[in-house]
Design an enzyme around this catalytic site. Structure first.
Site, PDB file in Angstrom:
ATOM      1  CG  ASP A 215      -6.511   6.986  11.607  1.00 46.70           C
ATOM      2  OD1 ASP A 215      -5.303   6.753  11.386  1.00 46.70           O
ATOM      3  OD2 ASP A 215      -7.425   6.243  11.201  1.00 46.70           O
ATOM      4  CE  LYS A 217      -6.239   5.675   7.928  1.00 44.72           C
ATOM      5  NZ  LYS A 217      -6.003   4.306   8.416  1.00 44.72           N
ATOM      6  CG  ASN A 220      -9.238   8.616   7.223  1.00 43.87           C
ATOM      7  OD1 ASN A 220      -9.940   7.748   6.710  1.00 43.87           O
ATOM      8  ND2 ASN A 220      -8.559   8.404   8.335  1.00 43.87           N
ATOM      9  CG  ASP A 236     -12.264   6.922   9.848  1.00 43.50           C
ATOM     10  OD1 ASP A 236     -12.792   6.850  10.976  1.00 43.50           O
ATOM     11  OD2 ASP A 236     -11.639   5.979   9.344  1.00 43.50           O
ATOM     12  CB  THR A 257      -2.605   4.555  10.432  1.00 46.96           C
ATOM     13  OG1 THR A 257      -4.038   4.482  10.524  1.00 46.96           O
ATOM     14  CG2 THR A 257      -2.141   3.601   9.331  1.00 46.96           C
TER      15      THR A 257
END
Length: 421
Positions: A215, A217, A220, A236, A257
């Protein structure tokens, strides 16, 4: 990017593939919030969600995403008391609870201060009474207990109760990556390579341990402190996958995501840690332009773009971006994972190695900032419109229910009159 995000959460490993799509609504008030008495963000720290948020002096979300005004603000002393009451006594005996600085679907992040050393930390409080929260917590703890790297958020200690887990972690106070870019006033390709080098160092370390973040992105990626020389930290790990000894390196869970999901995940093929490298390609594209390579409000059309690897370098500031930088992105946004650069290969790419010495040193800040803020505002308006539509549907539904109830009462009355008559 903007007011709300949508995340595809992982499902428990099974022989069949299932998607669990979790819609994360933007936080727009305290109504029905069990944490409504928590102290609000005091503006000092930045561990939060949402991408990208505007600089502190602007508020493009004012019309749709501001907290609901409370009629009678509760005295701060009372709020602090209720706020601390949410925490296990073992935590409050060791740490002073200062402020709420982040919210998630099953968690809250608070800024605390160690009573003895006065050192600031962040505590992530996860509600484990919910299955999803418990799964995310287990996944994150499994990873954080194994890692120790300068560019990865560090777990300090853990407190567990029957319904909650309190994870004490390093506190990153420098803000999100794009907040810093917007506020900075200047951003060049050399700045971009410095950022990516730190992220790639962290990702290479994770992949060496058999850990896939899944994840990655911009929201984060946090700066450790507000200073110009601050490092970037990866945070995260709720969707991270840690390979155990003897396991193969293939994963099957559909998660991530949407705008950052790699093509091989979408076609339900077993995949490797190369999905993180695809996400880094998306981040690199955004980093140099303030726009997304793949974007569509319709998820089916968005996934079609991703599967084709269809993106372009049109519009500002792409004419001012070097071919070497575009080559770096192209080698990450490669549909076939076998042809995609690894973290080690990306660190050795000429654009990163030279720190953009041979690239354009033009200040890309204005175009990037305008694109980021324009998109943030647009996403907020879109969220507001969706909320309005849901509200309208709810009103119609309530009206219809009231009509049926009135008809039922009239029918009962008629039967009673006939019976009594």
């Amino acid at each position: 990017m903007g007011c709300g995000t949508s995340k595809v959460l992982p499902e428990p490993p099974k022989d069949v593939h299932l998607d669990l799509v979790k819609k994360v609504e933007p936080y727009c008030g305290y109504k029905n919030d069990i944490y409504k008495h928590f102290i609000k963000d005091d503006g000092g720290d930045a561990i939060k969600s949402g991408f990208p948020s505007p600089p502190r002096h602007t508020n493009p979300y004012a019309s749709g995403c501001s907290p609901t005004r409370l009629e009678q603000p509760e005295p701060r002393k009372n709020r602090v008391a209720k706020y601390r009451a949410k925490f296990d006594p073992r935590v409050t005996a060791k740490y002073d609870i200062k402020a709420l600085i982040g919210r998630g679907s099953f968690s809250r992040v608070v800024r605390v201060e160690h009573k003895a050393t006065k050192q600031p930390y962040a505590i992530k409080m996860i509600e484990t009474k919910y299955r999803e929260g418990r799964e995310v917590c287990e996944s994150e703890l499994c990873v954080l207990r194994r890692v120790r790297h300068t560019n990865i958020i560090q777990l300090i200690e853990v407190f567990e109760t029957q319904e909650r887990v309190y994870m004490v972690m390093e506190l990153a106070t420098g803000g999100e990556l794009f907040d810093r870019i917007i506020a900075k006033g200047s951003f060049t390709e050399r700045d971009a390579t410095r950022v990516l080098q730190m992220v790639l160092d962290g990702v290479k370390y994770l992949h060496t341990l058999g850990i896939t973040h899944r994840d990655l992105k911009p929201e984060n990626l946090l700066y450790y402190h507000p200073g110009m020389d601050s490092k970037i930290m990866i945070t995260d790990f709720g969707l991270a996958s840690a390979r155990k000894k003897g396991d193969d390196c293939l994963m099957k869970t559909t998660c991530g995501t949407p705008e950052y999901i790699a093509p091989e995940i979408l076609v339900r093929k077993p995949y490797t840690n190369s999905v993180d490298m695809w996400a880094l390609g998306v981040i690199s594209y955004i980093l140099l332009s303030g726009t997304m390579p793949f974007e569509d409000d319709n998820r089916t059309r968005l996934y079609r773009q991703i599967l084709k690897g269809k993106y372009s370098y049109s519009g500002e500031p792409w004419p001012s971006v070097s071919n070497l930088a575009k080559d770096f992105i192209d080698r990450l946004l490669t549909v076939d994972p076998a042809d995609r650069m690894t973290a080690l290969q990306a660190l050795k790419h000429p654009w990163v190695v030279s720190m953009a010495a041979s690239s354009s040193m033009k200040n890309l800040h204005r175009s990037i900032s305008q694109n980021l803020l324009k998109r943030a505002s647009s996403r907020c308006q879109s969220t507001k419109s969706a909320q309005s539509t849901r509200s309208s549907r709810s009103t119609k539904s309530n009206k219809s229910r009231r009509v049926r109830e009135r008809e039922l009462r009239e029918l009962n009355l008629r039967y009673q009159q006939q019976y009594n008559g």
